[in-house]
Write an enzyme that holds these catalytic residues in place. Structure first.
Site, mmCIF file in Angstrom:
data_model
loop_
_atom_site.group_PDB
_atom_site.id
_atom_site.type_symbol
_atom_site.label_atom_id
_atom_site.label_comp_id
_atom_site.label_asym_id
_atom_site.label_seq_id
_atom_site.Cartn_x
_atom_site.Cartn_y
_atom_site.Cartn_z
ATOM 1 N N GLY A 1 -3.282 -5.000 54.804
ATOM 2 C CA GLY A 1 -2.540 -5.223 56.236
ATOM 3 C C GLY A 1 -1.297 -4.392 57.047
ATOM 4 C CB CYS B 1 -3.126 -3.735 50.554
ATOM 5 S SG CYS B 1 -1.098 -2.953 50.889
ATOM 6 C CB SER C 1 -19.512 16.541 71.092
ATOM 7 O OG SER C 1 -19.336 16.347 69.879
ATOM 8 N N GLY D 1 -21.000 18.332 67.591
ATOM 9 C CA GLY D 1 -20.547 18.036 65.999
ATOM 10 C C GLY D 1 -21.782 17.214 65.666
ATOM 11 C CB VAL D 2 -21.664 16.371 61.962
ATOM 12 C CG1 VAL D 2 -23.166 15.301 60.946
ATOM 13 C CG2 VAL D 2 -21.730 17.493 61.325
ATOM 14 C CG ASP D 3 -19.637 12.200 63.666
ATOM 15 O OD1 ASP D 3 -20.155 12.513 62.276
ATOM 16 O OD2 ASP D 3 -18.874 12.135 64.268
ATOM 17 C CB SER D 4 -22.721 13.771 69.424
ATOM 18 O OG SER D 4 -22.346 15.557 69.227
ATOM 19 N NE ARG E 1 -6.745 11.411 69.859
ATOM 20 C CZ ARG E 1 -7.624 11.709 68.539
ATOM 21 N NH1 ARG E 1 -8.688 10.830 69.422
ATOM 22 N NH2 ARG E 1 -7.745 12.493 68.321
ATOM 23 C CE LYS F 1 -17.651 13.396 60.217
ATOM 24 N NZ LYS F 1 -18.019 13.839 61.501
ATOM 25 C CG ASP G 1 -3.247 -0.930 55.582
ATOM 26 O OD1 ASP G 1 -3.364 0.326 55.643
ATOM 27 O OD2 ASP G 1 -3.040 -1.407 54.771
ATOM 28 C CD GLN H 1 -12.358 17.210 59.942
ATOM 29 O OE1 GLN H 1 -12.571 15.434 59.221
ATOM 30 N NE2 GLN H 1 -11.913 16.702 61.004
#
Length: 671
Positions: A86, A113, A254, A256-259, A338, A417, A495, A593
Site C-alpha cells: 500500500g 511490502c 470502443s 478494443g479487445v475488452d469491449s 479523461r 487482460k 504504490d 501493448q
C-alpha cells in the site's frame, strides 16, 4: 537481527488464538472448526491487490480480498492471511487502520511490502524512511533455508517499490532477504510469520509464484484443490441475474479487445434482440478504425450502431469538483480530459437511448471494465485504500453514480487482460480481434500530451545535474547525453501516483547514425540505466531514447498543444505506421501493448511535435518491461519504424523517442 531461527513446526489451526501481547486488545475467540482451504487477503491499498488474488487462485487456493481493518471475527472461515502492500507509512497519523488482534489468531501470515512493514512495526521493530528509494526490478539475496524461499535461487530478481525500510527486526524475527544493505525479508518461522518488502505476485518477480506456492502449500499446508467454474458460464449467469428476463443492455464498443469481448459475451447470454451495441466515434480513433470495428463485429453477428460524435466531444464540458471545465479541445490536464471523455460518453449514450425510443429504466449500460482499471482508479469495488493512479474513462464519478443505482453491468470486472483474451477465444472470436493491440477507451485523446507552456519547476537544474552525474557513474557519458525534458508523464512510485519529468537520452558517438546503429549491448546498458534513474532522481519517472543528433543539457521549448484536428491526424498517421511495422515483423502477439504517443517538445523547431513509442511486455498488465531492441524487439523492426516516422510519411515530427522504462515506475500509458 541475524541468527538461527526458532525451529519451524507444521502449522495446525489453533482451537483458540495465541496469547495476545500485553498492550494489545482482548484476544478473539475461535471455536474448533473443520480446516478450510481458504485464505484472506487484507488490502492495505495495494495497486497490485487483485494480482495477489489472481496468483493465489492460479495455485488453486480459494481466497477473498478484504479490507485491512476487517474485524477478526469475520476471519473465522480462513486458515491463513496475506497482508498486501500500500502507499502508506506505518508511522503516519493517516496510516491505514488495522485490527491488532489479527496477529493474535495463530494463523500463518505473509506480509507483502507495506504488509511486511506493518508486521515489523506491530511486533516492536523499526521502520524508517531512507534517502534512497527502490522502484523497479532489482536482484535480492534470499536465505534459501527459509520456508518461503525453498527451491528459489539465492539471488533472484524481484519488484521493489518502497521509500520506507525496515531498520530493526522485532524479537523472534530474523532477516531472510536483502537488497544491498536493505532488509527486504523477515521471518518468525516458529509462529509462521513472514514478510517480504518486494511484490512476489507480479511478473517482474520472476520466482515470485514459487514463493507464494511455498507459503500456501509448504507453510499453510493447503492441498491446492480449489477450482473455479468456467469463467464464461459464471459471467453469463451474472448477466442474466442482473438484467433479468426482459430488459435490454446497451454496450459501448470502443473497438478494443475488452469491449469487443464484452459485446460478444452479452450477445451469447441475451441474444441479438436484447443487445444494443453502440460504437461512438469520438474523433480520437485510430486511422480508419470505426469502419474496421463495424465490419468485424457484424462478422460475428453483432449489429453495431455507429454514431459520429466527434464534434460533441470536441466541444464538451464537465464539472470537476464543482467547477465547469472545457471545452475538451482546449484542455491540457490529463485528468480533466479523461473526465470529459467519460462523462460525454454517458451523455451521448443517454441521448442515443432517447432517440431510439427506449425507456431508460428498461436498459442497463454494459462496460468492458477490467479489474486493473478499477484498481488504478481506486474504485471501492476493489479497495477502499488504493491510491488513484489515473482516472479511467469508464470509472468516472458519473459512471459510479450509475453503478450505485444498479444501472451498470460490468461482466469482465474480475478479469485481467490475458483472461479476457482467453474468454474471447472461448466465445469464438477471430484471432485478429482477440489479439489486436489494446486501445484505451478515450483513444488518442490520452495519447496526446497537451500543454500550453513548458514544465519548468524549481529544482530542475539540480535534477539535470544529478542525471548527468548518474550518466558518468554508469560510464555512459562519453557516448551519450542526458536531458530533462519540459513535459511530464504519469507513473507509479511506491504504490502511489507520480506525475514527473520525462527524461531523454541521445547518442553523441560518431557513426551511431542518431541511434539507429546502436548494438544490442548498447541497448542493454541503456535499459539498465533507465531502470536505475527514478530511484535516484525522484522527479523523473520515464526515460526515453531520442533518435537523431545529440541533445545537450536542459530542453526548454514546446509547441503549445491541444486536441485539435491537425494534431489528432498527425498521431493517427504515426500510429498507423507503427502498426504496419508490427504486422510486417510478426510482433502483434509478441508485444503485449505498443502505445504511440505525441508529445509537444519541438527540439528547436517551433510547431513540430515528437513521437514516443512504447514496446511493452507483460502478462499481468499491472507490471512490465520494455522490449529491448536487439533482444525482444528485432533491430530491423525498430530501425524501419524510426525511419518511416522520421520521413515525409508523417509530417511535422521533430524526434522519435523510444520508451526504455519498466512499469513501475512508469505506467503503460504516458497519461
Amino acid at each position: 537481527r541475524k541468527g538461527p531461527r526458532s525451529p519451524r513446526r507444521p502449522f495446525e489451526p489453533p482451537a483458540v488464538p495465541a496469547p495476545a501481547m500485553a498492550t494489545r486488545p482482548a484476544k478473539v475467540s475461535r471455536t474448533q472448526a473443520p480446516r478450510s482451504e481458504k485464505i484472506a487477503i487484507l488490502d492495505a491499498g495495494a495497486q497490485y491487490g487483485k494480482v495477489i488474488d489472481r496468483r493465489v487462485r492460479e495455485l488453486n487456493v480459494e481466497c477473498e480480498l478484504l479490507p485491512l481493518d476487517v474485524h477478526p471475527s469475520k476471519l473465522s472461515g480462513y486458515s491463513a492471511l496475506i497482508i498486501s502492500g500500500g502507499p502508506g507509512s506505518v508511522y503516519d497519523k493517516n496510516a491505514p487502520k488495522y485490527n491488532e488482534t489479527v496477529f493474535d489468531l495463530g494463523l500463518p501470515v505473509l506480509g507483502i511490502c507495506y504488509g511486511m512493514q506493518l508486521m515489523n512495526h506491530h511486533f516492536g521493530g523499526k521502520v524508517e524512511k531512507k534517502p534512497a528509494r527502490e522502484d523497479g526490478q532489482f536482484d535480492v539475496d534470499v536465505d534459501t533455508s527459509c520456508a518461503i524461499f525453498k527451491g528459489v535461487d539465492a539471488k533472484t530478481p524481484v519488484l521493489l517499490t518502497h521509500g520506507d525500510s525496515v531498520t530493526q527486526v522485532p524479537a523472534g524475527f530474523v532477516e531472510v532477504a536483502h537488497s544491498g544493505d536493505l532488509v527486504v525479508g523477515i521471518a518468525d518461522e516458529s509462529r509462521h510469520l513472514y514478510g517480504v518488502q518486494f511484490h512476489p505476485e507480479v511478473d517482474l518477480s520472476t520466482q515470485g509464484k514459487a514463493m507464494l506456492k511455498n507459503f500456501l502449500m509448504g507453510v499453510c499446508g493447503f492441498a491446492g484443490t480449489f477450482t473455479v467454474i468456467s469463467r464464461e458460464l459464471q459471467a453469463i449467469e451474472e448477466i442474466n441475474l442482473v438484467v433479468g428476463p426482459t430488459k435490454k443492455v446497451l454496450v459501448l464498443v470502443s473497438g478494443g479487445v475488452d469491449s469487443t469481448v464484452c459485446a460478444a459475451l452479452l450477445h451469447k447470454a441475451l441474444g441479438k434482440e436484447r443487445v444494443i451495441a453502440l460504437h461512438i466515434d469520438h474523433g480520437f480513433m485510430r486511422l480508419g478504425e470505426s469502419s474496421k470495428v463495424e465490419a468485424a463485429l457484424r462478422g460475428i453477428g453483432v449489429d453495431l450502431h455507429v454514431l459520429d460524435a466527434s464534434k460533441d466531444f470536441a466541444q464538451a464540458f464537465t464539472d470537476v469538483n464543482g467547477e465547469k471545465q472545457g471545452p475538451l479541445d482546449e484542455m491540457v490536464s490529463p485528468e480533466v480530459k479523461r473526465k470529459i471523455v467519460g462523462d460525454t460518453f454517458m451523455r451521448v449514450t443517454q441521448k442515443m437511448v432517447s432517440d431510439l425510443g427506449i425507456k431508460a429504466e428498461d436498459v442497463y449500460l454494459a462496460q468492458g471494465t477490467l479489474r486493473p482499471d478499477l484498481i488504478e482508479s481506486a474504485s471501492k469495488l476493489v479497495s477502499g485504500n488504493a491510491e488513484c493512479i489515473k482516472t479511467h474513462h469508464n470509472d468516472t464519478q458519473l459512471v459510479r453514480q450509475l453503478r450505485d443505482s444498479g444501472r451498470i453491468i460490468e461482466p469482465l470486472k474480475d478479469y485481467h487482460k490475458d483472461e479476457v483474451r482467453a474468454l474471447g477465444a472461448e466465445l469464438g472470436l477471430p484471432e485478429e480481434l482477440v489479439w489486436r493491440q489494446p486501445f484505451p477507451g478515450p483513444g488518442l485523446a490520452i495519447r496526446i500530451l497537451c500543454a500550453n507552456e513548458p514544465y519548468a519547476p524549481e529544482g530542475r537544474d539540480k535534477a539535470q545535474a544529478d542525471l548527468e552525474d548518474m550518466l558518468k557513474q554508469h560510464a555512459l557519458d562519453k557516448d551519450f547525453s542526458i536531458s530533462l525534458l519540459p513535459v511530464r508523464s504519469v507513473g507509479v512510485q511506491g504504490d502511489g501516483r507520480s506525475y514527473a519529468h520525462l527524461v531523454g537520452i541521445s547518442c553523441r558517438r560518431e557513426g551511431c547514425e542518431g541511434g539507429l546503429a546502436l548494438t544490442p549491448e548498447d541497448w542493454g546498458k541503456l535499459s539498465r540505466f533507465a531502470k536505475a534513474v527514478p530511484g535516484r532522481v525522484h522527479s523523473a519517472n520515464r526515460i526515453v531514447f531520442l533518435f537523431g543528433p545529440v541533445v545537450e543539457g536542459l530542453v526548454e521549448g514546446i509547441t503549445p498543444t491541444t486536441l485539435t484536428p491537425p494534431v489528432i491526424q498527425k498521431l493517427q498517421v504515426a500510429d498507423d505506421v507503427v502498426t504496419q511495422c508490427l504486422r510486417k515483423h510478426d510482433l502483434m502477439r509478441k508485444l503485449a501493448q505498443v502505445p504511440v504517443v505525441l508529445f509537444p517538445v519541438h527540439f528547436g523547431t517551433p510547431g513540430l511535435h515528437s513521437v514516443g513509442v512504447r514496446t511493452f511486455l507483460t502478462n499481468d498488465f499491472m507490471t512490465g518491461t520494455p522490449a529491448v531492441p536487439g533482444a525482444e524487439l528485432p533491430l530491423e523492426a525498430m530501425q524501419e519504424m524510426v525511419r518511416r516516422l522520421q520521413s515525409d510519411e508523417v509530417h511535422g515530427i521533430a524526434r522519435v523517442a523510444f520508451d526504455l522504462t519498466p512499469k513501475p515506475p512508469a505506467t503503460t500509458e504516458w497519461e
